[in-house]
Design an enzyme around this catalytic site. Structure first.
Site, PDB file in Angstrom:
ATOM      1  N   LYS A 191       0.755  -1.100  -0.012  1.00  0.00           N
ATOM      2  CA  LYS A 191       0.006  -0.010   0.059  1.00  0.00           C
ATOM      3  C   LYS A 191       1.094   1.341   0.208  1.00  0.00           C
ATOM      4  O   LYS A 191       2.225   1.327   0.248  1.00  0.00           O
ATOM      5  CB  LYS A 191      -0.763  -0.072   1.121  1.00  0.00           C
ATOM      6  CG  LYS A 191      -1.955  -1.276   1.184  1.00  0.00           C
ATOM      7  CD  LYS A 191      -2.831  -1.337   2.642  1.00  0.00           C
ATOM      8  CE  LYS A 191      -3.916  -2.315   2.482  1.00  0.00           C
ATOM      9  NZ  LYS A 191      -4.704  -2.394   3.490  1.00  0.00           N
ATOM     10  N   TYR A 217     -12.235  -3.141  -3.037  1.00  0.00           N
ATOM     11  CA  TYR A 217     -12.858  -3.135  -1.745  1.00  0.00           C
ATOM     12  C   TYR A 217     -14.353  -2.858  -1.604  1.00  0.00           C
ATOM     13  O   TYR A 217     -15.047  -2.320  -0.929  1.00  0.00           O
ATOM     14  CB  TYR A 217     -12.400  -1.827  -1.210  1.00  0.00           C
ATOM     15  CG  TYR A 217     -10.981  -2.074  -0.567  1.00  0.00           C
ATOM     16  CD1 TYR A 217     -10.506  -3.226   0.050  1.00  0.00           C
ATOM     17  CD2 TYR A 217      -9.963  -1.236  -0.779  1.00  0.00           C
ATOM     18  CE1 TYR A 217      -9.262  -3.474   0.656  1.00  0.00           C
ATOM     19  CE2 TYR A 217      -8.593  -1.468  -0.363  1.00  0.00           C
ATOM     20  CZ  TYR A 217      -8.224  -2.478   0.355  1.00  0.00           C
ATOM     21  OH  TYR A 217      -6.857  -2.671   0.849  1.00  0.00           O
ATOM     22  N   ASN A 229      -1.902   0.009   7.586  1.00  0.00           N
ATOM     23  CA  ASN A 229      -1.301  -1.425   7.568  1.00  0.00           C
ATOM     24  C   ASN A 229      -0.362  -2.289   6.645  1.00  0.00           C
ATOM     25  O   ASN A 229      -0.267  -3.359   6.527  1.00  0.00           O
ATOM     26  CB  ASN A 229      -2.424  -2.330   8.211  1.00  0.00           C
ATOM     27  CG  ASN A 229      -3.434  -2.661   7.135  1.00  0.00           C
ATOM     28  OD1 ASN A 229      -3.411  -1.995   5.955  1.00  0.00           O
ATOM     29  ND2 ASN A 229      -4.365  -3.392   7.332  1.00  0.00           N
ATOM     30  N   HIS A 268      -1.839  -5.526   1.363  1.00  0.00           N
ATOM     31  CA  HIS A 268      -2.941  -6.371   1.142  1.00  0.00           C
ATOM     32  C   HIS A 268      -2.849  -7.656   0.673  1.00  0.00           C
ATOM     33  O   HIS A 268      -1.567  -7.771   0.084  1.00  0.00           O
ATOM     34  CB  HIS A 268      -3.880  -5.564   0.056  1.00  0.00           C
ATOM     35  CG  HIS A 268      -5.024  -6.629  -0.450  1.00  0.00           C
ATOM     36  ND1 HIS A 268      -6.040  -6.645   0.182  1.00  0.00           N
ATOM     37  CD2 HIS A 268      -5.101  -7.350  -1.473  1.00  0.00           C
ATOM     38  CE1 HIS A 268      -6.671  -7.534  -0.386  1.00  0.00           C
ATOM     39  NE2 HIS A 268      -6.215  -7.922  -1.617  1.00  0.00           N
ATOM     40  N   GLU A 312      -9.246 -10.647  -7.971  1.00  0.00           N
ATOM     41  CA  GLU A 312      -8.304  -9.559  -7.852  1.00  0.00           C
ATOM     42  C   GLU A 312      -7.479  -9.584  -8.705  1.00  0.00           C
ATOM     43  O   GLU A 312      -6.891  -8.679  -9.224  1.00  0.00           O
ATOM     44  CB  GLU A 312      -7.677  -9.536  -6.267  1.00  0.00           C
ATOM     45  CG  GLU A 312      -8.669  -9.377  -5.202  1.00  0.00           C
ATOM     46  CD  GLU A 312      -8.311  -9.291  -3.734  1.00  0.00           C
ATOM     47  OE1 GLU A 312      -7.275  -9.833  -3.559  1.00  0.00           O
ATOM     48  OE2 GLU A 312      -9.177  -9.263  -2.793  1.00  0.00           O
TER      49      GLU A 312
HETATM   50  N1  UDP Z   1      -9.719  -0.973   7.505  1.00  0.00           N
HETATM   51  C1  UDP Z   1      -9.729   0.015   8.030  1.00  0.00           C
HETATM   52  N2  UDP Z   1     -10.422   0.279   9.438  1.00  0.00           N
HETATM   53  C2  UDP Z   1     -11.042  -0.858   9.794  1.00  0.00           C
HETATM   54  C3  UDP Z   1     -10.917  -2.118   8.916  1.00  0.00           C
HETATM   55  C4  UDP Z   1     -10.192  -2.090   7.673  1.00  0.00           C
HETATM   56  O1  UDP Z   1      -9.052   1.295   7.844  1.00  0.00           O
HETATM   57  O2  UDP Z   1     -11.648  -0.965  10.875  1.00  0.00           O
HETATM   58  C5  UDP Z   1      -8.835  -0.922   6.240  1.00  0.00           C
HETATM   59  C6  UDP Z   1      -7.406  -1.768   6.309  1.00  0.00           C
HETATM   60  O3  UDP Z   1      -6.347  -1.034   5.641  1.00  0.00           O
HETATM   61  C7  UDP Z   1      -7.738  -2.854   5.886  1.00  0.00           C
HETATM   62  C8  UDP Z   1      -8.541  -2.592   4.748  1.00  0.00           C
HETATM   63  O4  UDP Z   1      -9.430  -1.695   5.147  1.00  0.00           O
HETATM   64  O5  UDP Z   1      -6.372  -3.640   5.377  1.00  0.00           O
HETATM   65  C9  UDP Z   1      -9.509  -3.725   4.146  1.00  0.00           C
HETATM   66  O6  UDP Z   1      -9.955  -4.493   5.388  1.00  0.00           O
HETATM   67  P1  UDP Z   1     -10.323  -5.827   5.628  1.00  0.00           P
HETATM   68  O7  UDP Z   1     -11.211  -6.170   6.445  1.00  0.00           O
HETATM   69  O8  UDP Z   1     -10.437  -6.550   4.077  1.00  0.00           O
HETATM   70  O9  UDP Z   1      -8.626  -6.218   6.120  1.00  0.00           O
HETATM   71  P2  UDP Z   1      -7.506  -7.003   5.409  1.00  0.00           P
HETATM   72  O10 UDP Z   1      -8.032  -8.170   4.519  1.00  0.00           O
HETATM   73  O11 UDP Z   1      -6.616  -6.286   4.620  1.00  0.00           O
HETATM   74  O12 UDP Z   1      -6.802  -7.711   6.317  1.00  0.00           O
HETATM   75 MG    MG Z   2      -9.618  -8.040   2.913  1.00  0.00          MG
END
Ligand code: UDP
Ligand code: MG
Length: 150
Positions: A11, A51, A114, A117, A128
């Protein structure tokens, strides 16, 4: 053997913080094979598709701002069990809940910063990859394969 594939993305914060090599290194060290790699500034359009399942979440606008704040590194990695293992290498969505030794556990703190991805299922990985790599990826036979797989 048809090898599993996953979509991994560094990211904008990971790029800005100079962690591209570190993230790639962890997948390489494990033995996974890099079959797709590019550097791009993602559009809102592609991110809204990527997303789509999160569009009603309160954090979605912030996620869009974060993800359009700079270029990303888009990758496809291939290997046995790479979808699940990729998620293990990344760590938990919330970095504070991620164990040391994982990318998020070692290098970040906030969920909205974080670093990376990783696809969460084989089905989503293929979706994807189709979204981010419309041009396709490069499949090739590695000499080291027999040293990694029994
Ligand atoms: N995210 C966020 N706040 C939250 C949950 C998710 O900003 O409370 C963001 C975070 O960057 C995350 C992305 O949205 O990586 C996608 O969320 P997902 O639940 O798919 O998490 P991932 O698969 O990336 O672990
Ligand atoms: Mg995810």
């Amino acid at each position: 053997m048809t090898l599993e594939r996953t979509y991994i993305m560094v990211k904008p914060d990971g790029v800005e913080r100079g962690l591209v090599g570190e993230i790639i290194k962890r997948f390489e060290n494990k033995g996974f094979q890099l079959v797709g790699l590019k550097f791009l500034s993602p559009t809102r359009t592609i991110l809204e598709k990527h997303y789509a399942d999160l569009s009603s979440k309160p954090f979605f606008p912030g996620l869009m701002t974060y993800m359009t704040s700079g270029p990303v590194v888009a990758m496809v990695w291939s290997g046995k069990g790479v979808v699940k293992a990729g998620r293990v290498l990344l760590g938990e969505t919330n970095p504070l809940a991620s164990l040391p030794g994982t990318i998020r556990g070692d290098f970040c703190i906030d969920v909205g910063r974080n670093l990376c991805h990783g696809s969460d299922s084989v089905e989503n990985a293929e979706k994807e990859i189709a979204l981010w790599f419309t041009e396709g990826v490069v499949s090739h036979n590695r000499v080291v394969e027999r040293l990694i797989y029994e």
